[in-house]
Design an enzyme around this catalytic site. Structure first.
Site, PDB file in Angstrom:
ATOM      1  N   ASN A 153      16.834  60.152  24.292  1.00  0.00           N
ATOM      2  CA  ASN A 153      15.887  59.038  24.328  1.00  0.00           C
ATOM      3  C   ASN A 153      15.498  58.575  22.923  1.00  0.00           C
ATOM      4  OD1 ASN A 153      15.985  58.985  27.060  1.00  0.00           O
ATOM      5  ND2 ASN A 153      13.920  59.732  27.412  1.00  0.00           N
ATOM      6  N   CYS A 207      26.896  55.335  -2.197  1.00  0.00           N
ATOM      7  CA  CYS A 207      26.838  54.190  -1.278  1.00  0.00           C
ATOM      8  C   CYS A 207      25.577  54.167  -0.419  1.00  0.00           C
ATOM      9  CB  CYS A 207      28.071  54.175  -0.383  1.00  0.00           C
ATOM     10  SG  CYS A 207      29.608  53.863  -1.274  1.00  0.00           S
TER      11      CYS A 207
END
Length: 376
Positions: A153, A207
């Site tokens: 969830n 990155c």
């Protein structure tokens, strides 16, 4: 019933006497504090327990499906089912539901995920559960099964929030946000895959930190609120802080780091969490030795070289070419990467050493050292 129809009853004793399995799927609403209200689960468990005790010890299976936080099933069983129930065999399982509103019946018949938890993670009773729910997964302990439901969830909520934040930024820039998500999902190797869903090292490199920061700045420039994006670097730092607390939680002062680059197969030290670990340990007076076969300092170039010269100008003195030399005198070995073959590492470790696995290298449990996993 024998004719294939369901029968309703408000009499727990009558219902239990006529059945072999009880499935608890009552609500677990939120309290004002945000915590779960388990009163409905506790009440029905108490009724089932009383009915089973008065039923002459007939074998019965109790299956919890209500969404509950880890530890709830065990606590409820300790409260209501701690004492033996007659001469019968009572088996208790936790089988979370993965049902969506509007398609619950279809999801029940063809679940996207099936799993079950037992008291000790033993697969006893799997045939019963398979016949009821199509469970094919291995057994887990109750707490693990409860956590899987919340992990799913949480991930769903995160994905919705992520897509919405990208959509808002795209819209403000005159871009079709839905199209961006369509293209993103075409990458099933990295984006829609288990590739990055492996707890362990904080992310680093040249990155991800840079791009997360740049996108956050872009959103601010556009006047778009992106609280999930803004919290990503904070979350990563919290993970690094937790690793440092684990490393420094014991009395050991002589530390060997296996792996310094931000990931295996590269010599990139920019944004590497293990560089931050080394800096913190050295600054706190720890003796640090490092083994990383991917590193060749004379070959470092550009911003990679500049970054490590600024942060750790003395790195050459800490690096060891021989893993035995790096590991041999250490009291604590931190395995951030799989830097050498397992059988070689096993031969170098001794029982007096503490070993922290940051990378999910589970085979390290079978070494002479005192093993401890970072997230497991």
């Amino acid at each position: 019933m024998g004719n294939g129809l369901l029968e309703g009853s408000s009499d727990p004793a009558r219902a239990i006497a006529a059945s072999e399995v009880s499935i608890v799927c009552v609500g677990t609403p939120s309290l004002e504090s945000g915590q779960l209200n388990l009163d409905y689960v506790r009440n029905v468990t108490g009724q089932i327990s009383a009915a089973i005790r008065s039923g002459g010890g007939r074998p019965h299976a109790l299956i919890f499906r209500s969404t509950m936080l880890p530890g709830s099933t065990r606590a409820i069983c300790d409260e209501f089912l701690a004492e033996p129930i007659g001469a019968g065999d009572l088996r208790v399982f936790y089988c979370p539901e993965f049902l969506r509103e509007g398609s619950a019946i279809a999801d029940f018949r063809d679940p996207s995920l099936s799993l079950f938890g037992s008291r000790d993670g033993v697969a006893e009773g799997v045939e019963l559960l398979r016949s009821l729910f199509g469970v094919t997964a291995d057994a887990m302990a109750w707490e693990a099964a409860e956590m899987v439901k919340y992990a799913c969830n949480y991930f769903h909520a995160l994905k919705v929030g992520f897509a919405n934040e990208i959509g808002r930024m795209a819209k403000r820039s005159g871009i079709d946000g839905a199209r961006i998500m369509e293209v993103l999902c075409q990458d099933e190797r990295l984006n829609i895959s288990p590739y990055y869903l492996r707890p362990g090292n904080p992310f680093g490199g040249s990155c991800l930190p840079k791009d997360v920061s740049a996108l956050s700045a872009f959103a601010r420039q556009k006047g778009v609120g992106v609280p999930i994006l803004e919290s990503v670097l904070t979350s990563n730092q919290a993970h690094l802080d937790a690793l440092l607390r684990l490393i420094t939680s014991g009395p050991e002062r002589d530390v060997c780091l296996l792996g310094l680059t931000f990931k295996s197969g590269t010599d990139d030290l920019r944004g590497s969490p293990m560089v931050a670990v080394a800096e913190n340990l050295i600054g706190s007076g720890y003796r640090v030795r490092i083994y990383d076969p991917d590193l060749n300092l004379p070959l470092l170039i550009g911003s990679n070289e500049q970054s490590i010269r600024r942060r750790m100008p003395h790195l050459a003195d800490l690096l060891k070419d021989d893993p035995a030399e790096a590991i041999g005198g250490a009291e604590l070995v931190v395995a951030a990467q799989r830097c050498l073959p397992l059988h070689d590492l096993k031969s170098m470790l001794v029982p007096t050493q503490r070993l922290i696995d940051v990378n999910g290298w589970r085979e390290l449990e079978d070494t002479p050292a005192r093993y401890e996993g970072f997230c497991w």
